[in-house]
Design a protein around this motif. Structure first.
Motif: not given
Length: 523
Positions: A4-22
């Motif tokens: 599974v690939f989830v962006p760690g880019d700042a744009a994705a982080l700003s809309v919750g990518a870390d929470a999605v990865a977790a």
């Protein structure tokens, strides 16, 4: 094993990518599913972020935009084969928005693990450097020259000419400086590469060092990019440990070392000589030219200063040859340009295409019109100092000469969209105010002229003898354009004059405005 690939880019982080990865990790653990989670950069489809991809049969299938609350439903629908899920997008590479692009510089961004040098090499990285190591410096410079590559930071100066000047300059030491002080409104391409494909930048800088005889480089990153800064530091450490940097680059016996420096948030440090002053520990102010930095630059030594996108393009040129790169583009604008769509736009994101598509194609076909659903009225191209374009000029080809012929500039490729509620008189005033705030103060036309421009625009906006004051604005713009020491003051007239020329109706009606000219200060 599910990849599974989830962006760690700042744009994705700003809309919750870390929470999605977790959430993906937690849901997989609860179900007993084996998941390998890879944090990539962004592919640049920002309206779909966080864009989650899963690997199936050697291809990647996308879901987006995904929220943490969506993850359980994705697994319940048979993730990764949840093709009927409402967020399913199909094969990511087949999405029309990506399929119509011509990605050369951004071909790996959003695809590779940016922390993995091995992944970078598997996807074609280091091919350009390996070829360069077998070439004489003059041959590398010739290859870049023949490719037609021009500076992607705004000026469009031929890269090969700059490199040839540094190669032929005398000096006991030479430097490579990467300008990643990406301060233009609506731009983010530098950040995307630093966060999504940092080894590409490193490879480009090493090749530049080999080409001109430099053994040291600096990456100057704007302070507003903390994620990019940390990612670049980590990539440099990895590259050094792998022998890509240091006294013996890939066993060649040739040396190149690299450091990353963080700017302090001054827009003027995007100008090359101000950047050098900052790197040397002084206040960011422009230097008089000549001498040019190519002759006497950082610490008084011959220096190549290139925008990050310029340096990041070099590995592709060396890997595939000058002719392959030159085949893209139109006229004297060769290769591809990373175009960054922002503002009131439905599909904001990064588009890499060969020079020559029209401004209308960019805004309507890729951008999808405005996010508000209202008609497009104006587009500003080239950052806060770029011209405002009406829809009547949307047939203009996106290249250096075509834009210059109509009073604009490509700049760093930022395209900011406005709908029909925009007030161009207020935008013109903003250009003066921006210049007044960001001026380094070294020259009077910029330092004082920008303040007087904002004051005069306030009178126009209030309906106070607009004809006379607009004439004064034009005179002031002429003085700033011809008398300023650098492009900050010299280009501020571009948005002002273009707004007056293309949208005159916004300058002949009074508003109730108490905007004080005191928010700009002059000595």
């Amino acid at each position: 094993m599910i990849r599974v690939f989830v962006p760690g880019d700042a744009a994705a982080l700003s809309v919750g990518a870390d929470a999605v990865a977790a959430a993906i990790r937690a849901e997989a653990a609860a179900r007993g599913d084996a998941v390998e989670l890879v944090r990539t950069g962004s592919r640049g489809l920002f309206w779909l972020e966080p864009l989650v991809e899963v690997e199936r049969g050697g291809r990647r299938f996308g879901f987006g935009p995904v929220r943490a609350a969506d993850v359980a439903g994705l697994f319940a629908a048979g993730f990764p084969a949840a093709d009927r899920h409402p967020l399913a997008l199909g094969a990511v590479g087949d999405l029309p928005w990506l399929a119509r692009q011509q990605r050369l510089t951004f071909v790996r961004c959003g695809v590779v693990d940016p922390a993995s040098l091995a992944d970078y090499e598997v996807h074609g990285g280091l091919a350009g450097l390996r070829r360069a190591l077998a070439m004489a410096p003059a041959d590398i410079v010739r290859e870049v020259t023949e490719s037609g590559l021009r500076g992607r930071g705004g000026a469009g100066f031929p890269t090969g000419i700059k490199w040839k000047t540094v190669l032929e300059a005398d000096g006991p030491r030479k430097y490579i400086v990467c300008n990643a002080d990406e301060g233009d409104s609506g731009t983010y391409a530098d950040r995307m590469l630093l966060e999504g494909d940092p080894f590409l930048v490193i490879e480009g800088m090493v090749i530049a060092g080999l080409a001109v005889g430099a053994d040291k480089g600096f990456v100057y990153i704007r302070s507003e990019y903390p994620h990019a800064f940390r990612r670049t530091e980590a990539a440099i450490a990895t590259a050094r440990a792998a022998g890509l940097l240091g006294p013996d680059v890939l066993g060649s016996g040739r040396a190149f070392e690299l450091e990353v420096r963080l700017g302090a948030g001054a827009y003027i440090c995007g100008e090359e000589t101000s950047l050098l002053e900052s790197l040397e520990g002084r206040r960011g102010q422009i230097r008089f030219k000549p001498p040019l930095p190519a002759v006497r630059g950082l610490f008084g030594r011959p220096t190549v200063i290139n925008n990050l996108l310029t340096l990041a393009t070099v590995p592709t040129i060396l890997a595939n040859g000058a002719a392959a790169y030159r085949d893209y583009g139109s006229g004297r604008s060769r290769g591809t340009m990373p175009i960054q769509l922002a503002g009131n736009v439905r599909h904001g994101g990064l588009v890499e295409r060969a020079f020559g598509l029209t401004l209308g194609e960019i805004v309507e076909e890729f951008g999808g019109g405005t996010a508000s659903g209202r008609p497009v009225r104006a587009v500003q191209v080239g950052g806060p100092l770029g011209a405002y374009w009406p829809t009547t000029l949307f047939d203009t080809p996106f290249d250096y000469e075509a834009f210059a012929a109509r009073g604009g500039m490509v700049g760093h490729g930022g395209v900011v969209v406005f709908d029909d509620t925009v007030d161009l008189a207020l935008q013109a005033r903003f250009a003066f105010q921006f210049c007044a705030i960001e001026s380094c103060g070294k020259c009077t036309p910029c330092r004082v002229g920008a303040v007087r421009g904002a004051e005069t625009m306030d009178k126009v906006i209030r309906g106070q003898d607009p004809v006379a004051h607009l004439g004064l604005v034009r005179d002031l713009c002429e003085v700033m354009r011809d008398g300023s020491l650098c492009a900050l003051g010299g280009l501020t007239p571009m948005p002002v004059v273009s707004a007056m020329d293309h949208f005159p109706e916004d300058f002949d009606r009074p508003r109730n405005s108490d905007r004080p000219a005191q928010d700009c200060a002059a000595d």
